[in-house]
Design a protein around this motif. Structure first.
Motif, mmCIF file in Angstrom:
data_model
loop_
_atom_site.group_PDB
_atom_site.id
_atom_site.type_symbol
_atom_site.label_atom_id
_atom_site.label_comp_id
_atom_site.label_asym_id
_atom_site.label_seq_id
_atom_site.Cartn_x
_atom_site.Cartn_y
_atom_site.Cartn_z
ATOM 1 N N ALA A 35 0.768 -1.111 0.021
ATOM 2 C CA ALA A 35 0.025 -0.021 0.102
ATOM 3 C C ALA A 35 0.878 1.262 0.164
ATOM 4 O O ALA A 35 2.095 1.147 0.579
ATOM 5 C CB ALA A 35 -0.973 0.046 1.211
ATOM 6 N N ASP A 36 0.286 2.281 -0.366
ATOM 7 C CA ASP A 36 0.831 3.538 -0.625
ATOM 8 C C ASP A 36 -0.135 4.545 -0.064
ATOM 9 O O ASP A 36 -0.940 5.121 -0.941
ATOM 10 C CB ASP A 36 1.571 4.042 -1.842
ATOM 11 N N ALA A 37 -0.306 4.827 1.216
ATOM 12 C CA ALA A 37 -1.336 5.767 1.769
ATOM 13 C C ALA A 37 -1.334 7.160 0.970
ATOM 14 O O ALA A 37 -2.224 7.875 0.738
ATOM 15 C CB ALA A 37 -1.293 5.938 3.240
ATOM 16 N N THR A 38 -0.041 7.671 0.872
ATOM 17 C CA THR A 38 0.041 9.049 0.037
ATOM 18 C C THR A 38 -0.809 8.825 -0.957
ATOM 19 O O THR A 38 -1.469 9.923 -1.453
ATOM 20 C CB THR A 38 1.417 9.290 0.118
ATOM 21 N N ARG A 39 -0.277 8.163 -1.867
ATOM 22 C CA ARG A 39 -0.995 7.942 -3.354
ATOM 23 C C ARG A 39 -2.383 7.425 -3.400
ATOM 24 O O ARG A 39 -3.251 7.444 -4.373
ATOM 25 C CB ARG A 39 -0.005 7.370 -4.147
ATOM 26 N N GLY A 40 -2.917 6.685 -2.210
ATOM 27 C CA GLY A 40 -4.054 6.228 -2.456
ATOM 28 C C GLY A 40 -3.938 5.009 -3.130
ATOM 29 O O GLY A 40 -5.142 4.486 -3.607
ATOM 30 N N THR A 41 -3.031 3.975 -3.247
ATOM 31 C CA THR A 41 -3.243 2.920 -3.700
ATOM 32 C C THR A 41 -2.800 1.791 -2.898
ATOM 33 O O THR A 41 -2.248 1.827 -1.979
ATOM 34 C CB THR A 41 -1.858 2.823 -4.758
ATOM 35 N N TYR A 42 -3.480 0.544 -3.333
ATOM 36 C CA TYR A 42 -3.400 -0.667 -2.309
ATOM 37 C C TYR A 42 -3.822 -1.852 -3.332
ATOM 38 O O TYR A 42 -4.467 -1.925 -4.284
ATOM 39 C CB TYR A 42 -4.662 -0.599 -1.545
ATOM 40 N N ARG A 43 -2.912 -2.796 -2.924
ATOM 41 C CA ARG A 43 -2.885 -3.941 -3.860
ATOM 42 C C ARG A 43 -2.626 -5.249 -2.566
ATOM 43 O O ARG A 43 -1.652 -5.293 -1.913
ATOM 44 C CB ARG A 43 -1.711 -4.079 -4.940
ATOM 45 N N LYS A 44 -3.692 -6.295 -2.779
ATOM 46 C CA LYS A 44 -3.573 -7.395 -2.018
ATOM 47 C C LYS A 44 -4.117 -8.448 -2.902
ATOM 48 O O LYS A 44 -4.841 -8.506 -3.344
ATOM 49 C CB LYS A 44 -4.489 -7.218 -0.778
ATOM 50 N N VAL A 45 -3.211 -9.666 -2.642
ATOM 51 C CA VAL A 45 -3.605 -11.081 -3.278
ATOM 52 C C VAL A 45 -3.365 -12.116 -1.969
ATOM 53 O O VAL A 45 -2.887 -11.802 -1.184
ATOM 54 C CB VAL A 45 -2.780 -11.393 -4.375
ATOM 55 N N VAL A 46 -4.519 -13.060 -2.210
ATOM 56 C CA VAL A 46 -4.662 -14.025 -1.359
ATOM 57 C C VAL A 46 -4.340 -15.278 -2.014
ATOM 58 O O VAL A 46 -4.865 -15.646 -3.119
ATOM 59 C CB VAL A 46 -6.090 -14.174 -0.779
ATOM 60 N N VAL A 47 -3.416 -16.172 -1.658
ATOM 61 C CA VAL A 47 -2.975 -17.419 -2.220
ATOM 62 C C VAL A 47 -3.173 -18.409 -1.085
ATOM 63 O O VAL A 47 -2.858 -18.486 -0.011
ATOM 64 C CB VAL A 47 -1.370 -17.465 -2.354
ATOM 65 N N ARG A 48 -3.762 -19.447 -1.748
ATOM 66 C CA ARG A 48 -4.364 -20.940 -1.022
ATOM 67 C C ARG A 48 -3.640 -21.861 -1.652
ATOM 68 O O ARG A 48 -3.953 -22.456 -2.575
ATOM 69 C CB ARG A 48 -5.744 -21.038 -0.953
ATOM 70 N N GLY A 49 -2.684 -22.328 -0.827
ATOM 71 C CA GLY A 49 -1.689 -23.510 -1.400
ATOM 72 C C GLY A 49 -0.860 -23.010 -2.365
ATOM 73 O O GLY A 49 0.071 -21.943 -2.345
#
Length: 411
Positions: free
Chosen positions: A348-362
Motif C-alpha cells: 500500500a501507498d497511503a499517500t498516493r491512495g494505492t492498495y494491492r492485495k492478493v490471497v494465495v491458498r496452497g
C-alpha cells in the motif's frame, strides 16, 4: 410454428444476444431510451457523459418499445401493453432486476405505489435523468446504501456539488467486495470529495411534509434534513413474467448449463437468471451468458453443438473518471478475506491512495483487491480465472504487485 427468437429486455444481456443473432430477432424493451450501458449511469449522473455516449450499438432486427405483460407458453406468444402480440420460436428472458425499496416507515402512503417526491431509486436512465434535474450545488442529499451502487451515486452527486450524506448499515463500504483496508481507502476518497459517510447506521424511516420527503430518520433517533434521498439498497431479479408463466423460479429464473428454463423453448440470461444456485447481478456474467446463448441458438445443430455455460468467475470493477484525486479505480475478485492458513501479499501507498492485495491458498491465487493504478489487474485476474497452480517461484506474482509501491506488511 415460427422460429423467431424474441428477447424481452433491452439491457446489456438482451441487447447483446439480439446483436449476435442478427436481423431475424425481435427485441422488446420497455424503456423509451435506446439501449444503454447501465454500468456507466454514474458517469451520466456526474455530468461527465451525456446519455448518448453510453448507448449500446443497435441491432439489425426489430425493436419494440413496449412492455411485455404476459407470456403464453402454450401458443408461444408474448402479449405487450400496447396490444402487440409477438409469436416466438425461442423466447429469451433478459428482464434484468428491480431496485430494492427498503421497508422504511413513511416511505409509502397507504395504497400508494409511487415513491414520494424527493425520493429516487438509481437503476435506470429515467432515474438518472430525474436525479440530474433535481440536484444542484448545495442540495442536501442522503444516499441510503453503501455498496457499489451507493458509492457510485454518492460520488457522482458530490461532483455535482450536492451536500451528500452516505448511510451504510454494514460496518464498512462495499463490504461484499472489499477488505477493511481497501474499504477505508474508498471512504477516504469520498470524504475528500465532501461526502459525509456513516457506517453501521440503520435508517428507520422518512419524514414527509407536503407530499415530499424532508427528513431521514435513523434507528438511534437522530433525524437528518434532506431535499433529495437516493435509494441504493441493492437489486433483486425481475421474475414476475416468468412466475406468471409457470416457470421454475427460486432466487431468479432457474436455468441449466444451456441457459434453458423449465420450458425448453424459453431461455433466461443476465440479472434475472439463476444458474447453479447463483444470481450474479453483474455485467460480465450477463455478457458471457448472452454470448453462450447466441452461440447455442446460432449453431446448426442447436444445443447438441452448444458450448455449455459453466458459470463466471466475476471480477468487480469500478472506474470513476476525473481529474487527479477525483479519479477512483478499483477491482476486486474472488476471496479477499484470507483463511488462517492462506498466504497474503499486501502492499500500500497511503499517500498516493494505492492498495494491492492478493490471497494465495496452497499453490493457487484465490482472490485479490486493487485500488488505484490497475495496470496489473488483467494478469492477476487471468491467474485467478484459470485456477491453475502458480509457479514455484512467486517472483512473477510479486513483480505484478510491486511496481511503484511501498511494502506494508503481509506474510
Amino acid at each position: 410454428m415460427t422460429s423467431t427468437v424474441v428477447v424481452i429486455g433491452a439491457g446489456l444481456a438482451g441487447t447483446r444476444v439480439a446483436q449476435r443473432l442478427g436481423a431475424g430477432t425481435v427485441l422488446i424493451g420497455e424503456e423509451e431510451h435506446a439501449p444503454y450501458n447501465r454500468v456507466l449511469l454514474a458517469e451520466v449522473l456526474a455530468g461527465r457523459y451525456g446519455p448518448d455516449v453510453i448507448a449500446l450499438p443497435g441491432h439489425p432486427g426489430t425493436t419494440l418499445r413496449t412492455r411485455a405483460v404476459r407470456v403464453d407458453r402454450a401458443e408461444r406468444r408474448v402479449h405487450c401493453a400496447d396490444g402487440t402480440v409477438v409469436p416466438y420460436g425461442t423466447l429469451v428472458l433478459a428482464t434484468g432486476s428491480n431496485p430494492v425499496l427498503p421497508p422504511l416507515r413513511g416511505l409509502f402512503a397507504p395504497g400508494a405505489r409511487e415513491l414520494p417526491r424527493g425520493v429516487h431509486a438509481f437503476r435506470t436512465m429515467d432515474d438518472c435523468l430525474a436525479l440530474s434535474a433535481a440536484v444542484s450545488p448545495g442540495t442536501r442529499t442522503v444516499v441510503i446504501g453503501g455498496g457499489l451502487l451507493g458509492v457510485s451515486a454518492a460520488r457522482a452527486l458530490a461532483r455535482r456539488g450536492a451536500q451528500v450524506v452516505l448511510a451504510q448499515q454494514a460496518e464498512r463500504l462495499m463490504e461484499r467486495q472489499l477488505d477493511p483496508a481497501s474499504s477505508e481507502l474508498v471512504r477516504r476518497h469520498l470524504t475528500g470529495l465532501g461526502v459525509e459517510v456513516h457506517t453501521e447506521c440503520r435508517v428507520r424511516g422518512v419524514g414527509v411534509d407536503g407530499g415530499a420527503v424532508r427528513r431521514v430518520e435513523f434507528a438511534d433517533g437522530y433525524a437528518l434534513d434532506t431535499e433529495l434521498t437516493v435509494l441504493a439498497c441493492g437489486v433483486r431479479p425481475r421474475t414476475g413474467l416468468a412466475l406468471a408463466a409457470g416457470l421454475d423460479v427460486r432466487k431468479g429464473i432457474v436455468v441449466d448449463d444451456l441457459l434453458r428454463t423449465s420450458d425448453p423453448h424459453v431461455r433466461a440470461i443476465g440479472d434475472c437468471a439463476e444458474h447453479a444456485g447463483r444470481v450474479y447481478g453483474l455485467a460480465t456474467p450477463a455478457v458471457e451468458q448472452a454470448d453462450a446463448l447466441a452461440d447455442a441458438l446460432a449453431g446448426t445443430d442447436g444445443d447438441r453443438a452448444a458450448r455449455p455455460y459453466t458459470g463466471t468467475r466475476a471480477l468487480t470493477r469500478l472506474t470513476l473518471t476525473g481529474p487527479g484525486p477525483d479519479a477512483l479505480d478499483l477491482a476486486a475478485f474472488g476471496e479477499v478475506e484470507p483463511r488462517p492458513d492462506d498466504d497474503v501479499v499486501r502492499l500500500a501507498d497511503a499517500t498516493r491512495g494505492t492498495y494491492r492485495k492478493v490471497v494465495v491458498r496452497g499453490d493457487r491465487l484465490v482472490g485479490g483487491v486493487l485500488l488505484g493504478e490497475l495496470g496489473s489487474v488483467g494478469a492477476l485476474a487471468r491467474a485467478w480465472e484459470s485456477a491453475e497452480p502458480l509457479p514455484d517461484d512467486a517472483s512473477p506474482l510479486l513483480h505484478l504487485l510491486t511496481p511503484d509501491l511501498t511494502p506494508d506488511g503481509g506474510r
